[in-house]
Structure formats: structure tokens, C-alpha cells
Design an enzyme around this catalytic site. Structure first.
Site: not given
Lengths: 332, 332
Positions: A19, A41, A101, A179
Site C-alpha cells: 500500500i 522498513s 483503515k 476488512d
């Protein structure tokens, strides 16, 4: 009123998965309101692949916050499980925070995030990405002042295609079919002219898993309100065409004059297309994340926050009043 | 500051079942802050039996509100299913409203009740009756400033003894074992010096019913807080001795000085008795409802409200992240 173009705020992305690469990095570049100043990361090395070789990479948010004390903002793009602690850490360090979200695993955690943001006097933006489509805003505008007789959510996709092998989604706390389903509920709560409550729900959990693979909800407006009934059908085993649709039947004439005798709105393709009485009105390419970063910047400028608990509340309410049923075991 | 004794406010009881007769009527008489001015009982005739033959009885709240426009307050003592609409109606009619636990079937409905109270500028008091025990307040006082290493809730009772034949409790939305369990959570959220979130839960639903007959929860304080872990074991099939206990192990020394080396608090018998390090400290007869009416009166005088969503939030969170399991069918 005119405004001079503000200097970009510096931003760190925490969690550099799909994402972050597919959505956040391009949206940050396209809007020009933030400058990507760091990436966290745990496995390192990611930004080079993404053509960001000049962006420093840190192994943890703690390291990034220590190394870059002047950083303005953080975007948390990790899986849900570690999101809460990272968000609290960033707020306490004085950063403005954007979170994906669902904003929290539980309502209590979401409440605590709000408290943390207020305590730190920083912007917390819990983004519901599906809301950032022009067709959603157009639907909201048309329904303002209208009477919604019935709305039907159909959100059916193939989990093997969109979440291949992601066992976390079927583990406790992973939301299962909620989800994607919570995206529909985030649109619903945005566009309806009055709130709805969950009256009934049925949740189907595979015998070998912990979260629903399918669910149906029956919602209602409260007595005397402008909303009648809303149904939702969520399914994770959809073959063939994938469906992310909200069909709305209106009864009265809205402020925008949907038309005497009622009007039917079909918000399809995940909220990106709108038809009115069967006639296509709007079909824009997905620019959700550009809208998210524009809004994040606005909120910071206004010293405001945006944390809407309603979509998560509806899911929790469905779990609370719903009938849980066991269904066939699920294997990838 | 001295205060003259205020004139009693007039109050109507809506729903004249067991809780109204056993608790509300005696508490109203004992505290003298309200005058029982009306009763709503769809079946009529009830107050005569309760020795209240001079109190007018109405078939519906609507009738009562129309007949007594000067009524100050309403206590809603009906089953949960009809509570929401009655509460909204009373608030809109300008009445202060006291509601029993659980305050709503869903979190969304609770949010709407808050909105209605704010809109009407009237007191809404969602009472958690178990909190109104001297031992609960004493426990809260002792834990303020303390570090709670672990707390264990054991709330085990025989549903056949306390809710004989009440099928609604096992129907969707009836809360099942969370109906008593939420009392424990209302005490927990009152006494702990910091919030907890639900990390894990297991809910056992009889094969022929819709709500849990047993549940276990694992909760945690957030990182760096004064609370460690909290477990809860709820059971509706307890034979022999009935258990409503919260056992608390503290680590640090609270503001009140629980004692170096830690201290153990046992809050037992539904919150009415407290032992510290095994020594009984407090055991007062249940006077919960007198406390409720005193607080209701205070809130009205201060133009304030009291609606704490946290116990309901924890139940919804447990339903959201919990693992639902089917267990043996239940028959009365």
C-alpha cells in the site's frame, strides 16, 4: 481569500509494503504537499527498488524519530496489529499522524488514540480511503435533504484473488470479510443524510478459521429519520465479476432535486462510479490517496483532526447483535 | 457552602417489572429526592399491588407525557429492546432520563442517545448499578496511583436461578452471559487507574441459541501504563456457590499506601465486600439504587449528564476480536 503555496511538510512512511509503494508514494509526489523524508522498513533496502534512493531508511520508527527530530508527520502503513503502539509513539513524539483503515483493532483502542492525539495537540487523521472518490462526494451531495427509502450494499469479492495467502485476515482480530466490508460502511456513513443502527446480522465463520467469510446486515434509520432500511451482503467467495456496489432508492426530493417521483442512485466499482436512474453520471479514475494527502495537509494547517469511529462501530455492533454461524472450512 | 433541601422532582417510572418494584420504588422513597408521580405499565394495575394506589398508571409513555406536561424526569425500567425509542421520546419531551444497564443494544444507539440528550439539553444518566457500592468506591480510591499487576474477574452464576425461562437473554442482542458480565466490566472500568483493551476472547454459544453462555477475556493496559493484565471468566452454568469476584494484585504503592511489597484486594459478592491482603475491610448491604437516585438528582442540579460507554465498548470489542465457538445446546 488567496493563499501562498505552503512549504511541503516533511513526512516519514512507517511500513513500506504494497500500500505504501502503490498508493502513498505516488500520491505524495503528485500532490507536492509533503516531502518524503524517511522510510521505516524493518527489512531495510526497500526505497531503492521504489526509485527513492535518496530517502533514508530506518529499521524502526524509534530510530527515525531520534534521527530526524524536525520531522513533521508520519504515515503509518503497517498491518493493523502493530499500528496502535506506533501511532501513540509518533503522537507522543509530537508528529502529526495519518493511519490506514481500520484505524484500530477495537473501539477502546480507537478511543485511546483520540485521547493521545488530544494530549499531544497533534493532528490524527484516520483515513477511510473509499470516501475519497468524486462519485462518493457527489452521492452525498445528492442525498443531503433527501429521503432514503432503502439502500442495498453488495460487496462481494474473491479473497483468493485480493488477499492470497493472507492468513491474518482470518485470524481473530483480522476482520475477515469486514476488512473490505468496512470500506462500504465508511461510504455509507459518509453519504447517508441520517444515521443507521444495526438491527440484525448473520456472520458465517469457516470451521477452521476465526473471522467471518460472509456476513449479512440489516440496518435501520431511527424512527422519524430520513433513512429507512439498509441491507448489506458481504462475501469473500465471489467468483467471476467482483461487486462493490451501493444501490440507493430515494423517495423524496433532495436539496439538489433528484426528481419528483423518486430517484435511484447506483454507486458502483467501490465508490468510483455513479449512475442516477440508470444513467451514468460520473466515472473518475481512482485518486483516493491524493485526496487523503490533501485532506491531511488541510487538517494540519487547521490544527484539527479527523477520526470517525462510525464504520468500526457498525462492525462491532454487527458482531455484538449478530448470529454467528459455522460454515465450510476455508483453504487457500 | 450550605444548600437548602431542594423540593423533590417529579418522576415517572416507565416499565413496572421486578427491577422497578424491588429497587426503584424503595430507593425513591428512601432518598426523598424524587416524588413518584406516575407509572407506565402496558398491562395496568400494577401500582396497587405495590402499595402505590395514589399513583396514576398510564398504558404508554406517550400518554403519561401528554397528561403530565410538568413532569421533571423519567426512569426507564423496561427490557432493553424498547429502551432506545422510549429514551429518545422522553428526552425530546424535555424530561431528564435515567436508564438501566446495558444503556443500549449497540454502540451506535448509545451514541445517538448522547446526541439526543445534548440536543434536548437534558440530563441523561446511564446508570451502571454495580458501581454504587461503598466497597467499589473504596477499591477505586486505593488503586488510584497504584500499579495493578494483574486482576482476575470471576463472574459465575446459574442462569436458571437468576433468569429462569428468560429466552430473550439468549436471543440475538440479549447479551447472554455478558448481561451479568457487563456489571463486572462496569466495576473494572471504574476502579482501574488506567484503561485496558481486549486482546483476546473466547465466546461459547449453545448450539440452539445466539448469545454466549460462557466467555473468557484477556485484557491489557497499554504499554507503559499502570495496569498489566486483566482476565475475565464469565459462566452462566455455575452450580453451588455463585461467584462475582474481582481479585487484584498490586505491585506499587498507591496514593493511599496499600503497603510496600504489594497488596492484594479482593472485591467480592458483586462489589459489595472488600478484603485487603485477606483481611475483610468493608461489607455493606446493597444500597446501589439509593446511590443511583442521589447521583441522578445531582446531575440534574448541575445540568450535567453521565453516559459511560466503556463497559459496552469492552463487550463489543470482545465480540469483535473474539473466537466464537459452538457448545452444548441449552435447555431450561
Amino acid at each position: 481569500m488567496t493563499r501562498s503555496t505552503p512549504a511541503p511538510l516533511t513526512l516519514g512512511i512507517v511500513g513500506f509494503g504494497k500500500i505504501a509503494r502503490d498508493q502513498h508514494v505516488p500520491a505524495i509526489a503528485a500532490t507536492g504537499l509533503f516531502r518524503l523524508a524517511a522510510v521505516v522498513s524493518p527489512h531495510g533496502g526497500a526505497p531503492e527498488e521504489a526509485g527513492l534512493s535518496d530517502v533514508p531508511v530506518f529499521r524502526s520508527q524509534t530510530e527515525m524519530l531520534a534521527a530526524l527530530p524536525g520531522l513533521d508527520a508520519v504515515a503509518i502503513c503497517t498491518p493493523p496489529a502493530v499500528r496502535h503502539a506506533l501511532t501513540v509513539e509518533a503522537l507522543r513524539a509530537g508528529k502529526h499522524v495519518l493511519i490506514e483503515k481500520p484505524p484500530a483493532a477495537t473501539l477502546t483502542e480507537l478511543r485511546l488514540l483520540l485521547d493521545a492525539a488530544e494530549g499531544a495537540k497533534r493532528t490524527l487523521f484516520a483515513a477511510w480511503h473509499s470516501r475519497f472518490n468524486a462519485a462518493v462526494e457527489e452521492t452525498r451531495r445528492r442525498l443531503a435533504g433527501a429521503t432514503v427509502r432503502h439502500a442495498a450494499i453488495t460487496w462481494k469479492e474473491d479473497v483468493r484473488r485480493w488477499h492470497p495467502g493472507q492468513d491474518w485476515i482470518f485470524a481473530a482480530g483480522g476482520f475477515g470479510v469486514f476488512d473490505p466490508g468496512i470500506n462500504a460502511l465508511s461510504i455509507l456513513t459518509e453519504i447517508l443524510p441520517a444515521p443507521v443502527v444495526v438491527r440484525d446480522a448473520e456472520l458465517r465463520v469457516p470451521a477452521n478459521r476465526d473471522t467471518p467469510i460472509a456476513a449479512t446486515l440489516r440496518m435501520e434509520g431511527v424512527a422519524g429519520s430520513a433513512v429507512g432500511t439498509v441491507t448489506a451482503a458481504f462475501d469473500f467467495l465471489q467468483q467471476g465479476e467482483q461487486t462493490w456496489t451501493i444501490a440507493i432508492e430515494t423517495d423524496g426530493i433532495g436539496a439538489e432535486g433528484i426528481g419528483a417521483g423518486g430517484g435511484r442512485l447506483d454507486l458502483t466499482h467501490g465508490g468510483t462510479r455513479l449512475s442516477v436512474d440508470g444513467v451514468p453520471m460520473l466515472a473518475e479514475p481512482d485518486a483516493e490517496y491524493q485526496g487523503i494527502y490533501r485532506r491531511f495537509h488541510h487538517l494540519i494547517a487547521d490544527a484539527a483532526g479527523d477520526v470517525d469511529a462510525r464504520p468500526l462501530q457498525l462492525v462491532a455492533d454487527a458482531c455484538l447483535v449478530g448470529r454467528w454461524r459455522t460454515t465450510d472450512a476455508f483453504h487457500w
